[in-house]
Motif scaffolding. Sequence first.
Motif, PDB file in Angstrom:
ATOM      1  N   PHE A   1       0.763  -1.153   0.103  1.00 43.97           N
ATOM      2  CA  PHE A   1      -0.019   0.175  -0.095  1.00 43.97           C
ATOM      3  C   PHE A   1       0.863   1.231   0.160  1.00 43.97           C
ATOM      4  CE2 PHE A   1      -1.930   3.551   2.418  1.00 43.97           C
ATOM      5  CZ  PHE A   1      -2.869   3.693   1.804  1.00 43.97           C
ATOM      6  N   SER A   2       1.998   1.345   0.923  1.00 45.81           N
ATOM      7  CA  SER A   2       2.671   2.619   0.873  1.00 45.81           C
ATOM      8  C   SER A   2       3.526   2.676  -0.421  1.00 45.81           C
ATOM      9  CB  SER A   2       3.773   2.255   2.052  1.00 45.81           C
ATOM     10  OG  SER A   2       3.248   1.882   3.290  1.00 45.81           O
ATOM     11  N   LYS A   3       3.756   1.524  -1.196  1.00 49.27           N
ATOM     12  CA  LYS A   3       4.736   1.902  -2.389  1.00 49.27           C
ATOM     13  C   LYS A   3       3.562   2.417  -3.394  1.00 49.27           C
ATOM     14  CE  LYS A   3       6.733  -0.774  -6.247  1.00 49.27           C
ATOM     15  NZ  LYS A   3       5.822  -0.033  -7.127  1.00 49.27           N
ATOM     16  N   ARG A   4       2.584   1.640  -3.467  1.00 50.60           N
ATOM     17  CA  ARG A   4       1.475   2.549  -4.334  1.00 50.60           C
ATOM     18  C   ARG A   4       1.191   3.840  -4.216  1.00 50.60           C
ATOM     19  NH1 ARG A   4      -1.304  -2.700  -3.647  1.00 50.60           N
ATOM     20  NH2 ARG A   4      -2.415  -1.866  -2.176  1.00 50.60           N
ATOM     21  N   LEU A   5       0.933   4.184  -2.964  1.00 50.79           N
ATOM     22  CA  LEU A   5       0.659   5.636  -2.364  1.00 50.79           C
ATOM     23  C   LEU A   5       1.895   6.548  -2.740  1.00 50.79           C
ATOM     24  CD1 LEU A   5      -0.904   7.637  -0.961  1.00 50.79           C
ATOM     25  CD2 LEU A   5       0.267   7.154   1.184  1.00 50.79           C
ATOM     26  N   MET A   6       3.036   6.287  -2.478  1.00 49.43           N
ATOM     27  CA  MET A   6       4.373   7.052  -2.850  1.00 49.43           C
ATOM     28  C   MET A   6       4.501   7.076  -4.194  1.00 49.43           C
ATOM     29  SD  MET A   6       4.975   8.524  -0.138  1.00 49.43           S
ATOM     30  CE  MET A   6       6.473   9.329  -0.898  1.00 49.43           C
ATOM     31  N   ASP A   7       4.050   5.930  -5.112  1.00 55.11           N
ATOM     32  CA  ASP A   7       4.040   6.117  -6.564  1.00 55.11           C
ATOM     33  C   ASP A   7       3.188   6.985  -7.136  1.00 55.11           C
ATOM     34  OD1 ASP A   7       6.261   4.496  -6.872  1.00 55.11           O
ATOM     35  OD2 ASP A   7       4.970   2.410  -7.217  1.00 55.11           O
ATOM     36  N   THR A   8       2.034   7.215  -6.445  1.00 55.54           N
ATOM     37  CA  THR A   8       1.082   7.858  -6.875  1.00 55.54           C
ATOM     38  C   THR A   8       1.360   9.501  -6.647  1.00 55.54           C
ATOM     39  OG1 THR A   8      -0.585   6.197  -6.522  1.00 55.54           O
ATOM     40  CG2 THR A   8      -1.532   8.530  -6.697  1.00 55.54           C
ATOM     41  N   ILE A   9       1.689   9.889  -5.402  1.00 53.63           N
ATOM     42  CA  ILE A   9       1.849  11.165  -4.939  1.00 53.63           C
ATOM     43  C   ILE A   9       3.311  11.794  -5.035  1.00 53.63           C
ATOM     44  CG2 ILE A   9      -0.045  10.959  -3.323  1.00 53.63           C
ATOM     45  CD1 ILE A   9       1.964  10.900  -0.976  1.00 53.63           C
ATOM     46  N   GLY A  10       4.285  10.805  -5.005  1.00 49.59           N
ATOM     47  CA  GLY A  10       5.592  11.130  -5.175  1.00 49.59           C
ATOM     48  C   GLY A  10       6.049  12.097  -3.881  1.00 49.59           C
ATOM     49  N   LEU A  11       7.337  12.697  -3.869  1.00 52.18           N
ATOM     50  CA  LEU A  11       7.816  13.476  -3.051  1.00 52.18           C
ATOM     51  C   LEU A  11       7.142  14.954  -3.070  1.00 52.18           C
ATOM     52  CD1 LEU A  11      11.671  12.906  -3.052  1.00 52.18           C
ATOM     53  CD2 LEU A  11       9.960  11.832  -1.556  1.00 52.18           C
ATOM     54  N   PRO A  12       6.527  15.540  -4.238  1.00 55.31           N
ATOM     55  CA  PRO A  12       6.120  16.672  -4.055  1.00 55.31           C
ATOM     56  C   PRO A  12       4.596  16.504  -3.393  1.00 55.31           C
ATOM     57  CG  PRO A  12       6.845  16.122  -6.416  1.00 55.31           C
ATOM     58  CD  PRO A  12       6.991  15.046  -5.425  1.00 55.31           C
ATOM     59  N   GLY A  13       3.993  15.460  -3.592  1.00 57.92           N
ATOM     60  CA  GLY A  13       2.637  15.206  -3.105  1.00 57.92           C
ATOM     61  C   GLY A  13       2.822  15.158  -1.739  1.00 57.92           C
ATOM     62  N   LEU A  14       3.749  14.469  -0.903  1.00 56.22           N
ATOM     63  CA  LEU A  14       4.339  14.549   0.536  1.00 56.22           C
ATOM     64  C   LEU A  14       4.307  15.764   1.046  1.00 56.22           C
ATOM     65  CD1 LEU A  14       4.941  12.926   3.068  1.00 56.22           C
ATOM     66  CD2 LEU A  14       7.219  12.707   2.251  1.00 56.22           C
ATOM     67  N   TYR A  15       5.327  16.718   0.381  1.00 58.68           N
ATOM     68  CA  TYR A  15       5.483  17.940   0.519  1.00 58.68           C
ATOM     69  C   TYR A  15       4.231  18.745   0.502  1.00 58.68           C
ATOM     70  CZ  TYR A  15       6.922  22.908  -0.091  1.00 58.68           C
ATOM     71  OH  TYR A  15       7.194  24.251   0.009  1.00 58.68           O
ATOM     72  N   LEU A  16       3.247  18.769  -0.215  1.00 51.66           N
ATOM     73  CA  LEU A  16       2.045  19.241  -0.359  1.00 51.66           C
ATOM     74  C   LEU A  16       1.160  19.071   0.863  1.00 51.66           C
ATOM     75  CD1 LEU A  16       0.335  21.346  -2.084  1.00 51.66           C
ATOM     76  CD2 LEU A  16      -0.534  19.382  -3.318  1.00 51.66           C
ATOM     77  N   PHE A  17       1.074  17.559   1.197  1.00 54.50           N
ATOM     78  CA  PHE A  17       0.355  17.316   2.057  1.00 54.50           C
ATOM     79  C   PHE A  17       0.745  17.872   3.610  1.00 54.50           C
ATOM     80  CE2 PHE A  17      -1.427  13.844  -0.383  1.00 54.50           C
ATOM     81  CZ  PHE A  17      -2.889  13.664  -0.181  1.00 54.50           C
ATOM     82  N   VAL A  18       1.904  17.965   3.598  1.00 54.58           N
ATOM     83  CA  VAL A  18       2.612  18.668   4.988  1.00 54.58           C
ATOM     84  C   VAL A  18       2.310  20.374   4.953  1.00 54.58           C
ATOM     85  CG1 VAL A  18       4.727  18.865   6.315  1.00 54.58           C
ATOM     86  CG2 VAL A  18       4.328  16.763   5.358  1.00 54.58           C
ATOM     87  N   LEU A  19       2.378  20.876   3.798  1.00 52.96           N
ATOM     88  CA  LEU A  19       2.100  22.177   3.726  1.00 52.96           C
ATOM     89  C   LEU A  19       0.910  22.471   3.949  1.00 52.96           C
ATOM     90  CD1 LEU A  19       3.195  24.948   2.828  1.00 52.96           C
ATOM     91  CD2 LEU A  19       2.543  24.409   0.509  1.00 52.96           C
ATOM     92  N   ILE A  20      -0.212  21.732   3.798  1.00 54.17           N
ATOM     93  CA  ILE A  20      -1.591  22.174   3.926  1.00 54.17           C
ATOM     94  C   ILE A  20      -1.699  21.671   5.505  1.00 54.17           C
ATOM     95  CG2 ILE A  20      -4.003  21.249   3.536  1.00 54.17           C
ATOM     96  CD1 ILE A  20      -2.930  20.719   0.316  1.00 54.17           C
ATOM     97  N   ALA A  21      -1.394  20.792   5.758  1.00 59.73           N
ATOM     98  CA  ALA A  21      -1.715  20.298   7.219  1.00 59.73           C
ATOM     99  C   ALA A  21      -1.288  21.139   8.220  1.00 59.73           C
ATOM    100  CB  ALA A  21      -1.119  18.704   7.465  1.00 59.73           C
ATOM    101  N   ASP A  22       0.212  21.664   8.114  1.00 56.42           N
ATOM    102  CA  ASP A  22       0.673  22.746   9.000  1.00 56.42           C
ATOM    103  C   ASP A  22       0.294  24.239   8.552  1.00 56.42           C
ATOM    104  OD1 ASP A  22       2.046  20.901  10.973  1.00 56.42           O
ATOM    105  OD2 ASP A  22       3.892  21.085   9.981  1.00 56.42           O
ATOM    106  N   GLY A  23      -0.108  24.329   7.398  1.00 53.77           N
ATOM    107  CA  GLY A  23      -0.393  25.540   7.156  1.00 53.77           C
ATOM    108  C   GLY A  23      -1.579  26.187   7.538  1.00 53.77           C
ATOM    109  N   LEU A  24      -2.691  25.215   7.469  1.00 49.16           N
ATOM    110  CA  LEU A  24      -4.022  25.362   8.153  1.00 49.16           C
ATOM    111  C   LEU A  24      -4.298  24.931   9.507  1.00 49.16           C
ATOM    112  CD1 LEU A  24      -5.712  24.727   4.481  1.00 49.16           C
ATOM    113  CD2 LEU A  24      -5.143  26.874   5.351  1.00 49.16           C
ATOM    114  N   PRO A  25      -5.257  25.769  10.091  1.00 51.93           N
ATOM    115  CA  PRO A  25      -5.595  25.385  11.489  1.00 51.93           C
ATOM    116  C   PRO A  25      -6.820  24.436  11.488  1.00 51.93           C
ATOM    117  CG  PRO A  25      -6.543  27.634  10.731  1.00 51.93           C
ATOM    118  CD  PRO A  25      -5.868  27.241   9.720  1.00 51.93           C
ATOM    119  N   GLN A  26      -6.004  23.080  11.362  1.00 53.46           N
ATOM    120  CA  GLN A  26      -7.000  22.192  11.322  1.00 53.46           C
ATOM    121  C   GLN A  26      -6.456  20.875  12.102  1.00 53.46           C
ATOM    122  OE1 GLN A  26      -6.130  18.808   9.424  1.00 53.46           O
ATOM    123  NE2 GLN A  26      -4.020  19.734   9.495  1.00 53.46           N
TER     124      GLN A  26
END
Length: 248
Positions: A83-108
Amino acid sequence: MGTGNDDRTDEKLIAGESSRMPEHSRGGSLQSIQVTDSLEDGEADAVAPPYRKFAIKILTVVCLFLLLVILLEIYAKEAVSRFSKRLMDTIGLPGLYLFVLIADGLPQPFTYVPLIFCAVKAHVPKPVVFGVCAAGSYSAALLGYGMGASLRRLQCGEQVFQRLTEHSPWLPGLMQRKGAIGVGTAALLPIPLALATWTAGFHQIDFGRFLLAGMFRMPKILLFVLLSGAPIGGGPQDPEVDRPVLIM
């Protein structure tokens, strides 16, 4: 000679007035003083961060995370790796960066710790996972400072800010008293990073010092990277799981 007698007479008059004062009046005055003191103590407690509560929460989260990692390693290692391999193949490192940016950038309230775990389980080297997540979190800190500063200029900014911090009433006081140190302290606590960075921008904390304080979320990221899956550098590769393509 007359002065001494007058003083004694005044003292007797004052004592007489005090003795004639009703008991409930004197008791009421004392009670009022006690209530006032208790209110002041309550206000002091209200603005103090609940450090003990946070310490218990951090310890609980770390223990639960370790328990979950162990259970997954024992009972679902191959499934989690695929599952982790499929996820990282899909989002890549840019997707990981974007998820962290949104999670830490918004009050949620949501966390990106599961993504850290998945990235490590997909055999992305731990230094790479830490670097990408740290970059995303730091970018989010800068974004949050700008959002808070912009909020200050709006007519409804004060009301919006009060709603943001209603569950953390101690946070504005911490920023005002400690400045950038308060930002760094809040970044280490188990609260959304955006609450700290937006508050810093709203209260116009010195930006030069904020640039340093914004890095204080990185120890938390490093902790969960180290606790996740394989050893530093990627670890031995599962024969049934190929390394992911790190989409850049």
